[in-house]
Design a protein around this motif. Structure first.
Motif, short mmCIF file in Angstrom:
data_model
loop_
_atom_site.label_atom_id
_atom_site.label_comp_id
_atom_site.label_asym_id
_atom_site.label_seq_id
_atom_site.Cartn_x
_atom_site.Cartn_y
_atom_site.Cartn_z
N ILE A 189 0.78 -1.14 -0.02
CA ILE A 189 0.00 0.01 -0.04
C ILE A 189 0.91 1.33 -0.02
O ILE A 189 0.76 2.06 -0.69
N LEU A 212 7.81 6.94 0.69
CA LEU A 212 6.45 7.76 0.41
C LEU A 212 6.79 9.08 1.01
O LEU A 212 6.39 10.10 0.51
N VAL A 233 1.57 6.59 -6.92
CA VAL A 233 0.40 7.24 -7.38
C VAL A 233 0.83 8.82 -7.27
O VAL A 233 0.40 9.68 -7.90
N ILE A 234 1.45 9.08 -6.19
CA ILE A 234 1.72 10.59 -5.63
C ILE A 234 2.85 10.88 -6.96
O ILE A 234 2.75 12.06 -7.50
N LEU A 244 1.09 3.94 -2.99
CA LEU A 244 0.95 5.50 -2.77
C LEU A 244 1.93 6.35 -3.07
O LEU A 244 1.78 7.35 -3.90
N SER A 245 3.02 6.04 -3.24
CA SER A 245 4.32 6.74 -3.63
C SER A 245 4.40 6.68 -5.33
O SER A 245 4.50 7.68 -5.60
#
Length: 171
Positions: free
Chosen positions: A13, A114, A20-21, A17-18
Motif C-alpha cells: 500500500i 512515501l 500514485v503521488i 501510494l508513492s
C-alpha cells in the motif's frame, strides 16, 4: 508449497501510494507547465517563504529527480529478496532473525519512499502555485523521517535482544 509474498500488505500500500503521488505530480506538471510564467519559486526557507526563483524548466528537473532518485529506486530496492545481505543495522542481529530484519528494512524503505515522494510532490505543487509553501510541507517530512529512523533503530535493538526463531509473514 505456497510461495511467500515478499512485501506485506502495508508495504504494498505504501509503495502504491508513492507511485500514485509520483504519477500525479508528473501529470499535474505536464498539465500546468504551459500556463506557468517563465520564472517560478525554486527555494523556500524553513518558514515556507520564497527565497529564490528559477526558470520553470526546474520543474522538469524536479520530476526527473523524483522519479530517478526516489520513487523508482526505493520501490525496486524494497523488492530485493536478498535484502539482509546488503543491510547495515545499528545492532548485531542474531542468526535466524534475517526474515524479520528484511521486513523491518523493507518497511523503512517504503516509508522513506512515501515521505520523500510526497515531499517532492508538495514542492512541485507549491512551485506551480507561485506562493509561499505551507509550513507543514517543510517540517512534517523532517519529523516523519526522524520518526522512521528512530522506529527502525528501536525495532533493530529489540530484534537483537530476541534470539528465538521468527517466522516471516505469510498470506
Amino acid at each position: 508449497m505456497k510461495k511467500k509474498r515478499l512485501l506485506t500488505p502495508l508495504q504494498r500500500i505504501i509503495n502504491g501510494l508513492s507511485i500514485v503521488i509520483c504519477a500525479a505530480s508528473l501529470i499535474y506538471t505536464i498539465i500546468v507547465y504551459s500556463t506557468l510564467p517563465a520564472m517560478i519559486p525554486s527555494h523556500y526557507d524553513f518558514s515556507g517563504n520564497i527565497t529564490s526563483y528559477s526558470n520553470k524548466s526546474m520543474l522538469i528537473v524536479l520530476c526527473f529527480l523524483m522519479v530517478t532518485l526516489i520513487t523508482v529506486p526505493l520501490t525496486v530496492l524494497s523488492g530485493i529478496r536478498g535484502l539482509t545481505d546488503i543491510t547495515n543495522t545499528p545492532f548485531r542481529i542474531p542468526k535466524g532473525q534475517e526474515g524479520k530484519l528484511s521486513e523491518l528494512t523493507r518497511t523503512l524503505l517504503c516509508g522513506l519512499n512515501l515521505t520523500l515522494t510526497a515531499m517532492f510532490g508538495h514542492i512541485i505543487y507549491s512551485a506551480t502555485k507561485l506562493k509561499k509553501m505551507s509550513g507543514v510541507g517543510i517540517w512534517l517530512p523532517t519529523v516523519i523521517l526522524g520518526i522512521l529512523l528512530v522506529w527502525y533503530c528501536i525495532r533493530c535493538f529489540q530484534l537483537s535482544k530476541q534470539p528465538k526463531e521468527w517466522e516471516p509473514w505469510d498470506d
